[in-house]
Design a protein around this motif. Structure first.
Motif, short mmCIF file in Angstrom:
data_model
loop_
_atom_site.label_atom_id
_atom_site.label_comp_id
_atom_site.label_asym_id
_atom_site.label_seq_id
_atom_site.Cartn_x
_atom_site.Cartn_y
_atom_site.Cartn_z
N PRO A 163 -2.05 1.01 -27.15
CA PRO A 163 -0.71 1.26 -27.69
C PRO A 163 0.37 0.65 -26.80
N VAL A 164 1.48 0.29 -27.43
CA VAL A 164 2.59 -0.32 -26.68
C VAL A 164 3.08 0.62 -25.58
N SER A 165 3.09 1.91 -25.88
CA SER A 165 3.58 2.86 -24.88
C SER A 165 2.73 2.82 -23.61
N ILE A 166 1.42 2.63 -23.76
CA ILE A 166 0.54 2.57 -22.60
C ILE A 166 0.65 1.22 -21.90
N ILE A 167 0.87 0.15 -22.68
CA ILE A 167 1.12 -1.16 -22.06
C ILE A 167 2.34 -1.06 -21.15
N ARG A 168 3.39 -0.44 -21.68
CA ARG A 168 4.65 -0.35 -20.93
C ARG A 168 4.53 0.58 -19.73
N ARG A 169 3.91 1.73 -19.94
CA ARG A 169 3.87 2.75 -18.88
C ARG A 169 2.77 2.52 -17.85
N ASP A 170 1.65 1.96 -18.30
CA ASP A 170 0.47 1.92 -17.44
C ASP A 170 -0.04 0.52 -17.11
N LEU A 171 -0.31 -0.28 -18.16
CA LEU A 171 -0.97 -1.57 -17.92
C LEU A 171 -0.16 -2.48 -17.00
N ILE A 172 1.14 -2.54 -17.20
CA ILE A 172 1.97 -3.42 -16.35
C ILE A 172 1.87 -2.97 -14.89
N LYS A 173 1.93 -1.66 -14.69
CA LYS A 173 1.82 -1.13 -13.32
C LYS A 173 0.45 -1.46 -12.73
N TYR A 174 -0.62 -1.24 -13.52
CA TYR A 174 -1.96 -1.50 -13.01
C TYR A 174 -2.16 -2.97 -12.65
N MET A 175 -1.60 -3.86 -13.48
CA MET A 175 -1.76 -5.29 -13.20
C MET A 175 -0.99 -5.72 -11.96
N ASN A 176 0.13 -5.06 -11.68
CA ASN A 176 0.85 -5.37 -10.46
C ASN A 176 0.11 -4.86 -9.23
N GLU A 177 -0.64 -3.78 -9.41
CA GLU A 177 -1.42 -3.24 -8.29
C GLU A 177 -2.73 -3.99 -8.10
N ASN A 178 -3.32 -4.44 -9.21
CA ASN A 178 -4.61 -5.13 -9.17
C ASN A 178 -4.65 -6.20 -10.25
N PRO A 179 -4.41 -7.46 -9.91
CA PRO A 179 -4.37 -8.54 -10.92
C PRO A 179 -5.67 -8.72 -11.70
N ASN A 180 -6.77 -8.13 -11.22
CA ASN A 180 -8.05 -8.26 -11.92
C ASN A 180 -8.32 -7.06 -12.84
N TYR A 181 -7.35 -6.18 -13.00
CA TYR A 181 -7.58 -4.93 -13.73
C TYR A 181 -8.08 -5.19 -15.15
N LEU A 182 -7.41 -6.06 -15.90
CA LEU A 182 -7.80 -6.31 -17.29
C LEU A 182 -9.20 -6.89 -17.39
N THR A 183 -9.52 -7.80 -16.50
CA THR A 183 -10.85 -8.41 -16.51
C THR A 183 -11.91 -7.36 -16.20
N GLU A 184 -11.65 -6.52 -15.21
CA GLU A 184 -12.62 -5.49 -14.83
C GLU A 184 -12.83 -4.47 -15.95
N GLN A 185 -11.78 -4.20 -16.72
CA GLN A 185 -11.86 -3.19 -17.78
C GLN A 185 -12.22 -3.79 -19.15
N LYS A 186 -12.57 -5.09 -19.17
CA LYS A 186 -12.96 -5.77 -20.42
C LYS A 186 -11.86 -5.69 -21.48
N ILE A 187 -10.60 -5.83 -21.04
CA ILE A 187 -9.47 -5.83 -21.96
C ILE A 187 -8.97 -7.26 -22.13
N ARG A 188 -8.88 -7.69 -23.38
CA ARG A 188 -8.44 -9.05 -23.68
C ARG A 188 -7.06 -9.04 -24.32
N ILE A 189 -6.38 -10.18 -24.22
CA ILE A 189 -4.99 -10.29 -24.69
C ILE A 189 -4.94 -11.29 -25.84
N PHE A 190 -4.20 -10.94 -26.91
CA PHE A 190 -4.04 -11.82 -28.07
C PHE A 190 -2.58 -11.89 -28.46
#
Length: 415
Positions: A240-267
């Motif tokens: 959800p957009v709310s989680i992208i805004r609140r969580d994913l952006i923060k996690y990616m700033n803390e760990n640039p490999n977060y999306l890859t490690e969690q098998k999350i892809r971007i479209f």
């Protein structure tokens, strides 16, 4: 003395209604023997089982019967509250367990007597004995706490909620149940948010109960009524957009490999896949894209997603982090509801589909096959807020007012 008379008199003059207590140094041989006695594991388990059995009936928390039971509980609490309620339990009881002699145990016993968790006794002393262990476990079960027989922090706070607060909860929840009971179908699911559990009800009786994890205070599970329409096995998770805004952006700033490690892809909007390096994570650019987590052991929805129409985009689902189901306060999600023993829940939902028994569900869980199944006989689902209820045996259960709806006096929850 009858319990009714005891409850009426205790708040006014507790010392006058209880036997004289002897100083610790004048303990009898019986006291010393009891103090040194500890319960066996079997006895502790028996006390816990009895405590859980007192609340684990087939009566739903949301039904006409619940309304009648709440009315009887209110009638019992009103005169007691009018007489002053129960006394407070001191912090000296922290950590007390069977066999201990400690300041505050006398008040603990009187507190458990006043709420009918403990049977009447001939004398009250400062020893945490076997009857008190059983009574404390019953109290913990009624309040949704870990049934440990120990006065931990959560138990101590629950013991010290004033009786008038509990009466307010009973009155408020009676009104809530009365508002909803007339609209119930024969077959329905209740997600009770303050208790963080789910009841599966059919023919006026609870068929199953499931521990749940619900929305935290700043991301609340909404109150709604719908029908469960579809089961998604081994689903993708569209973030959800709310989680992208609140969580994913923060996690990616803390760990640039977060999306890859969690098998999350971007479209992007055309379905073209992007790489994380193509997004500026120092801004909110990410909310313009779709983030999708692949099925598998890391997927936030686990093996299954349970869909029902609602304007909040919430749903029920499995989870890979099952350890949270063992917590007292299970308010961790972003609004959706995680279900323990989810395969049994899904089997009940798909009962009328004919070809989806426990074996078939476990097979598709194991194989990881992506499959969507429309529910043949969609049951109602109610996510609701019931913080106090009672059964016909007079056992009253309470939960914390986590979203402060009781404090606000909310009876209905229309937007």
């Amino acid at each position: 003395m009858r319990r009714r008379d005891f409850l009426r008199l205790l708040p006014l003059s507790a010392a006058a209604t209880l036997p004289m207590l002897r100083p610790a140094q004048a303990q009898s041989l019986w006291d010393m023997m009891n103090q040194n006695r500890s319960l066996s594991d079997a006895e502790r388990e028996a006390n816990s089982a009895a405590a859980i059995q007192a609340i684990d009936t087939v009566e739903p928390i949301l039904s006409y019967d619940t309304a009648n039971n709440l009315q009887m509980a209110i009638a019992q609490y009103e005169p007691f509250v009018a007489s002053g309620g129960w006394e407070q339990v001191p912090q000296a009881t922290y950590g007390v367990t069977i066999g201990a002699a400690r300041d505050g145990v006398i008040q603990l016993k009187r507190r458990l007597l006043s709420s009918a968790d403990m049977a009447m006794v001939e004398r009250v002393d400062d020893v945490m004995d076997a009857p008190t262990d059983a009574a404390l476990r019953r109290f913990q079960a009624r309040h949704g706490l870990q049934v440990s027989g120990q006065v931990d922090e959560a138990t101590w706070y629950a013991l010290n909620v004033p009786a008038e607060t509990r009466l307010h909860q009973l009155r408020l929840n009676l009104l809530r149940v009365q508002c909803m009971a007339s609209e119930l179908a024969d077959r329905y699911v209740v997600v009770n948010i303050p208790a963080a559990f789910i009841e599966v009800v059919e023919g006026g009786m609870v068929q199953r109960r499931h521990t749940a994890v619900v929305g935290r205070i700043d991301r609340q599970t909404p109150i709604l009524k719908s029908r469960i329409q579809q089961i998604n096995f081994n689903p993708y998770w569209n973030v959800p957009v709310s989680i992208i805004r609140r969580d994913l952006i923060k996690y990616m700033n803390e760990n640039p490999n977060y999306l890859t490690e969690q098998k999350i892809r971007i479209f992007d909007g055309s379905g073209n896949e992007l790489q994380p390096s193509q997004i500026n994570w120092q801004t909110e650019e990410a909310v313009n894209y779709n983030f999708r987590q692949d099925p598998g052991p890391l997927n936030s929805m686990g093996n299954v997603k349970i869909n029902f129409h609602n304007p909040h985009a919430v749903y029920l689902h499995d989870t890979p982090t099952k350890g949270l189901f063992g917590d007292n306060a299970r308010f961790y999600s972003s609004g959706c509801v995680r279900v323990d023993q989810v395969q049994d829940f899904v089997a009940w939902v798909l009962r009328d589909n004919g070809d989806w028994g426990a074996t078939e569900i476990q097979t598709v869980f194991t194989t990881g096959e992506r499959k969507d199944v429309d529910v043949s006989n969609p049951p109602e689902i109610h996510t609701t807020y019931i913080s106090a209820w009672a059964n016909r045996n007079g056992v009253v259960s309470f939960r914390d007012d986590v979203y402060e709806f009781d404090m606000a006096g909310k009876v209905t929850f229309e937007a």
